[in-house]
Enzyme design. Structure first.
Site, PDB file in Angstrom:
ATOM      1  N   ASP A   1       4.452 -24.457   7.294  1.00 18.80           N
ATOM      2  CA  ASP A   1       4.039 -25.045   6.032  1.00 18.80           C
ATOM      3  C   ASP A   1       2.689 -25.752   6.153  1.00 18.80           C
ATOM      4  O   ASP A   1       2.190 -25.978   7.255  1.00 18.80           O
ATOM      5  CB  ASP A   1       5.079 -26.065   5.556  1.00 18.80           C
ATOM      6  CG  ASP A   1       6.445 -25.444   5.330  1.00 18.80           C
ATOM      7  OD1 ASP A   1       6.505 -24.225   5.115  1.00 18.80           O
ATOM      8  OD2 ASP A   1       7.439 -26.194   5.355  1.00 18.80           O
TER       9      ASP A   1
ATOM     10  N   TYR B   1      10.917 -25.702  18.015  1.00 14.06           N
ATOM     11  CA  TYR B   1      10.074 -26.626  17.258  1.00 14.06           C
ATOM     12  C   TYR B   1      10.274 -28.039  17.796  1.00 14.06           C
ATOM     13  O   TYR B   1      11.320 -28.364  18.375  1.00 14.06           O
ATOM     14  CB  TYR B   1      10.464 -26.631  15.778  1.00 14.06           C
ATOM     15  CG  TYR B   1       9.907 -25.495  14.968  1.00 14.06           C
ATOM     16  CD1 TYR B   1       8.716 -25.634  14.255  1.00 14.06           C
ATOM     17  CD2 TYR B   1      10.577 -24.283  14.889  1.00 14.06           C
ATOM     18  CE1 TYR B   1       8.217 -24.600  13.484  1.00 14.06           C
ATOM     19  CE2 TYR B   1      10.084 -23.236  14.125  1.00 14.06           C
ATOM     20  CZ  TYR B   1       8.902 -23.405  13.421  1.00 14.06           C
ATOM     21  OH  TYR B   1       8.410 -22.374  12.667  1.00 14.06           O
TER      22      TYR B   1
END
Length: 248
Positions: free
Chosen positions: A52, A110
């Site tokens: 994002d 992540y």
């Protein structure tokens, strides 16, 4: 036609995400432009996933097909001289034709970082969410452990998700302290839109005592976004690594 796989790192602060969009600067557009400058080819790179706006990466992977004869080991140097300073190619490999950076990926890791210091670390300001309020990290770890395994993560994805189903497998998830930084690591077979940021936003409620650790399992089973907490800020999130069945 050759298939080239590339590992890239980038500071996502000034980007509108990885994937090309009609408006705003994106990592994909910058890389495709650099390739065109290098080889003259108009091509589309295939990313291992989308990040994002504001999200960073140290180990994003993409691949593309080219007719260029440039040796694989030269691509990194050649592209880095044509890319802006907030994108750096780390390595490039020639891979089999059937290799697809997203479909071939088996594991992704992540990291979400919280700056727990009384005052923010100025050098981490782009890469950590400053949160000086005390947190019960032990309770957060207990809550995070509820997410390990194969589950339907509907409660932890955006209502705008376009995926046909929300079942994902989390292989490991844990917190690690580094000075005043608190890192949350999650490794899974894939992640949904805003999934890790929503998990972190919910865990912050656990850390504040607004939710109990066992509430994470209840929220998971409820399969409603409204049950989970807010979406944490994007700049604390980093794509660390993408792993494949065989080394590229």
């Amino acid at each position: 036609m050759r298939n080239i796989a590339v590992t890239v790192s980038y500071d996502g602060t000034d980007f509108n995400g990885f994937q090309s969009q009609p408006y705003g600067r994106t990592i994909q557009q910058e890389i495709e432009l650099a390739i065109k400058k290098l080889t003259g080819e108009d091509l589309i790179i295939i990313g291992s996933g989308r990040t994002d706006a504001g999200v960073h990466a140290t180990g994003q992977v993409f691949n593309f097909f080219t007719e260029s004869a440039i040796p694989a080991e030269r691509w990194a140097i050649a592209l880095n001289t044509r890319l802006p300073k907030d994108i750096v190619i780390m390595d490039a490999f020639e891979v089999p034709e059937q290799f697809h950076s997203r479909r071939s990926a088996k594991r992704k890791t992540y990291r979400y970082t919280i700056d727990m210091g009384k005052f923010p670390d100025v050098f981490y300001r782009r890469y950590a969410f400053h949160h000086p309020t005390p947190l019960n990290v032990e309770a957060m770890q207990q809550g995070l452990s509820c997410l390990v395994g194969e589950h339907d993560f509907t409660s932890f994805t955006s209502i705008h998700s376009t995926k046909p189903h929300h079942v994902r497998t989390i292989y490991e998830a844990y917190f690690e302290r580094e000075g005043q930084m608190l890192h949350m690591y999650m490794t899974g077979n894939g992640f949904l839109y805003n999934m890790i940021r929503i998990v972190m936003g919910t865990l912050l409620h656990v850390g504040h005592g607004k939710l109990k650790p066992e509430d994470m399992a209840r929220i998971l089973e409820g399969r409603k976004r409204s049950l989970a907490g807010p979406t944490a800020m994007p700049h604390g999130l980093m794509l660390m690594k993408v792993e494949y069945p065989e080394q590229m």
